[in-house]
Design a protein around this motif. Structure first.
Motif, mmCIF file in Angstrom:
data_model
loop_
_atom_site.group_PDB
_atom_site.id
_atom_site.type_symbol
_atom_site.label_atom_id
_atom_site.label_comp_id
_atom_site.label_asym_id
_atom_site.label_seq_id
_atom_site.Cartn_x
_atom_site.Cartn_y
_atom_site.Cartn_z
ATOM 1 N N PRO A 1 0.834 -1.221 0.000
ATOM 2 C CA PRO A 1 0.000 0.000 0.000
ATOM 3 C C PRO A 1 0.860 1.259 0.000
ATOM 4 C CG PRO A 1 -0.702 -1.561 1.701
ATOM 5 C CD PRO A 1 0.619 -2.034 1.198
ATOM 6 N N THR A 2 0.393 2.277 -0.688
ATOM 7 C CA THR A 2 1.025 3.590 -0.681
ATOM 8 C C THR A 2 0.189 4.513 0.191
ATOM 9 O OG1 THR A 2 1.926 3.313 -2.909
ATOM 10 C CG2 THR A 2 1.725 5.562 -2.087
ATOM 11 N N THR A 3 0.786 5.035 1.250
ATOM 12 C CA THR A 3 0.059 5.904 2.176
ATOM 13 C C THR A 3 0.003 7.324 1.628
ATOM 14 O OG1 THR A 3 0.744 4.572 4.074
ATOM 15 C CG2 THR A 3 -0.032 6.802 4.526
ATOM 16 N N LEU A 4 -1.181 7.922 1.676
ATOM 17 C CA LEU A 4 -1.371 9.290 1.214
ATOM 18 C C LEU A 4 -1.336 10.250 2.400
ATOM 19 C CD1 LEU A 4 -4.320 8.606 -1.278
ATOM 20 C CD2 LEU A 4 -1.880 8.768 -1.807
ATOM 21 N N ASP A 5 -0.888 11.471 2.144
ATOM 22 C CA ASP A 5 -0.807 12.486 3.184
ATOM 23 C C ASP A 5 -2.121 13.262 3.290
ATOM 24 O OD1 ASP A 5 1.890 11.928 3.791
ATOM 25 O OD2 ASP A 5 2.553 13.164 2.100
ATOM 26 N N TYR A 6 -2.461 13.641 4.502
ATOM 27 C CA TYR A 6 -3.615 14.532 4.691
ATOM 28 C C TYR A 6 -3.168 15.969 4.478
ATOM 29 C CZ TYR A 6 -7.019 17.529 6.901
ATOM 30 O OH TYR A 6 -7.899 18.535 7.151
ATOM 31 N N ASP A 7 -3.873 16.693 3.630
ATOM 32 C CA ASP A 7 -3.593 18.114 3.399
ATOM 33 C C ASP A 7 -4.891 18.764 2.934
ATOM 34 O OD1 ASP A 7 -2.809 20.635 2.681
ATOM 35 O OD2 ASP A 7 -1.162 20.020 1.387
ATOM 36 N N GLN A 8 -5.551 19.484 3.809
ATOM 37 C CA GLN A 8 -6.842 20.073 3.485
ATOM 38 C C GLN A 8 -6.753 21.079 2.342
ATOM 39 O OE1 GLN A 8 -9.563 18.814 4.929
ATOM 40 N NE2 GLN A 8 -10.849 20.049 3.564
ATOM 41 N N ALA B 1 -1.956 13.632 -1.827
ATOM 42 C CA ALA B 1 -2.667 14.047 -0.623
ATOM 43 C C ALA B 1 -4.176 13.799 -0.753
ATOM 44 C CB ALA B 1 -2.418 15.521 -0.330
ATOM 45 N N TRP B 2 -4.824 13.825 0.409
ATOM 46 C CA TRP B 2 -6.276 13.751 0.479
ATOM 47 C C TRP B 2 -6.769 14.811 1.445
ATOM 48 C CZ3 TRP B 2 -8.759 12.597 5.150
ATOM 49 C CH2 TRP B 2 -7.940 12.075 6.170
ATOM 50 N N ARG B 3 -8.091 15.050 1.429
ATOM 51 C CA ARG B 3 -8.691 16.061 2.300
ATOM 52 C C ARG B 3 -10.078 15.581 2.728
ATOM 53 N NH1 ARG B 3 -12.693 18.769 -0.381
ATOM 54 N NH2 ARG B 3 -12.709 18.574 -2.660
ATOM 55 N N TYR B 4 -10.691 16.298 3.651
ATOM 56 C CA TYR B 4 -12.083 16.061 4.003
ATOM 57 C C TYR B 4 -12.970 16.980 3.165
ATOM 58 C CZ TYR B 4 -10.868 13.256 8.126
ATOM 59 O OH TYR B 4 -10.408 12.268 8.962
ATOM 60 N N ASP B 5 -14.196 16.545 2.934
ATOM 61 C CA ASP B 5 -15.129 17.421 2.216
ATOM 62 C C ASP B 5 -15.454 18.652 3.042
ATOM 63 O OD1 ASP B 5 -16.475 15.869 4.103
ATOM 64 O OD2 ASP B 5 -18.320 15.753 2.915
ATOM 65 N N GLU B 6 -15.657 18.458 4.348
ATOM 66 C CA GLU B 6 -15.899 19.560 5.277
ATOM 67 C C GLU B 6 -15.079 19.300 6.529
ATOM 68 O OE1 GLU B 6 -17.526 22.235 4.770
ATOM 69 O OE2 GLU B 6 -18.560 21.740 2.890
ATOM 70 N N PRO B 7 -13.975 19.999 6.722
ATOM 71 C CA PRO B 7 -13.086 19.676 7.845
ATOM 72 C C PRO B 7 -13.732 19.814 9.220
ATOM 73 C CG PRO B 7 -12.449 21.747 6.800
ATOM 74 C CD PRO B 7 -13.455 21.112 5.904
ATOM 75 N N LEU B 8 -14.708 20.726 9.369
ATOM 76 C CA LEU B 8 -15.356 20.886 10.669
ATOM 77 C C LEU B 8 -16.278 19.723 10.988
ATOM 78 C CD1 LEU B 8 -16.200 24.710 10.686
ATOM 79 C CD2 LEU B 8 -14.276 23.523 11.770
#
Length: 312
Positions: free
Chosen positions: A254-261, A268-275
């Motif tokens: 597996p290749t791990t992706l970084d979180y970056d809003q 990188a990946w992000r959340y649709d709504e960080p709150l």
């Protein structure tokens, strides 16, 4: 995921002039299932185009890739009624108005030209879905044959464009052509294994089999948006305890992706709504890189400790 459909509208799909060209057993159930796919909410997130072949006109017009570089429906976000409307328009009004010929190689040439131009503007994973009930015919044998089509889809695969094949076999009857087993060669050259072969003779069964084939094709793609599942009873979702990764068919690691809003980081990946997140979303560049690979899976793990920091 971008799906470019090449849809056979030749007379053998339903001209009703002989038993094995029954419109009720071939065209009608295949069209019904096709329309359902384009309207299905489960297709959300995909884009598709639709090209019919043969094109209108005589042999000179249909045996030219130029006839297939502009699809009847351009790349359109699904679900959409535009595809069903286009199919209704191309459906012959009577048994004498069907188009003649199966210029598959030329259709592939035109569609590939369309895809190459399209992905310059919209990078991502592209695939062709060829729906046909016959071998190439009516154009020159040396330029429109199974071997010619295999050569084209093989070259497409080298450019990261895979080809799925849905073969519509003719119902049994006097003069019925042999099974379309040679279509497996096209699917193999396109990097998708074997063609999906539909028996015709029972309209409901044909429609169900087509739907099953489309589901398999849809399952071979990966969406870049992953809904966050409800937390198990007695637990709550912690947005800072999430690891996202992907695994391709080329490697088992597996290749791990970084979180970056802000999506400023590579891979990188992000959340649709960080709150109050409801989905995990791959950043555009990451999405394009992941979708460019065939048979890739995304993994989401929920950890016991904080592994990312989500801005408030």
């Amino acid at each position: 995921m971008y799906l470019a459909f090449a849809f056979d509208v030749s007379a053998s799909m339903g001209a009703n002039d002989v038993e094995w060209r029954s419109k009720a057993l071939k065209w009608d159930p295949v069209v019904a299932a096709t329309k359902q796919f384009f309207l299905d909410p489960a297709s959300e997130g995909f884009k598709a185009s639709l090209t019919f072949f043969p094109g209108p006109g005589g042999r000179r017009e249909m045996c030219s890739s130029d006839a297939y570089t502009t699809p009847a429906v351009p790349m359109t976000l699904l679900p959409s009624p535009a595809f069903g409307e286009a199919i209704d328009v191309v459906t012959p009004p009577d048994d004498r108005s069907w188009r003649i010929g199966t210029p598959t190689a030329y259709a592939m040439d035109g569609i590939l030209e369309f895809i190459q131009a399209e992905r310059q503007q919209n990078p991502g994973k592209y695939a062709i879905v060829l729906v046909t009930d016959g071998y190439p015919q009516e154009c020159r044998d040396d330029t429109d044959s199974i071997d010619a089509v295999v050569e084209r889809v093989g070259a497409a695969l080298a450019s990261d464009i895979s080809t799925f094949v849905i073969g519509v076999d003719s119902p049994p009857g006097e003069g019925s052509p042999p099974s379309l087993t040679n279509l497996h060669q096209i699917a193999a050259a396109g990097g998708t294994g074997e063609a999906f072969m539909l028996d015709t003779g029972n309209a409901a069964a044909t429609s169900a089999a087509f739907t099953e084939a489309i589901e398999a094709i849809r399952g071979a793609a990966v969406s870049c948006t992953i809904p966050i599942p409800p937390a198990p009873d007695g637990r709550t979702f912690d947005k800072q305890k999430v690891v996202v990764s992907y695994t391709s068919a080329a490697t088992s690691t597996p290749t791990t992706l970084d979180y970056d809003q802000s999506c400023a980081t590579e891979s990188a990946w992000r959340y649709d709504e960080p709150l109050n997140p409801t989905a995990i979303v791959l950043c555009n560049d990451t999405c394009a890189a992941v979708q460019a690979q065939f048979e890739v899976s995304l993994g989401v793990d929920f950890t016991c400790e904080d592994v990312i920091e989500v801005p408030l």
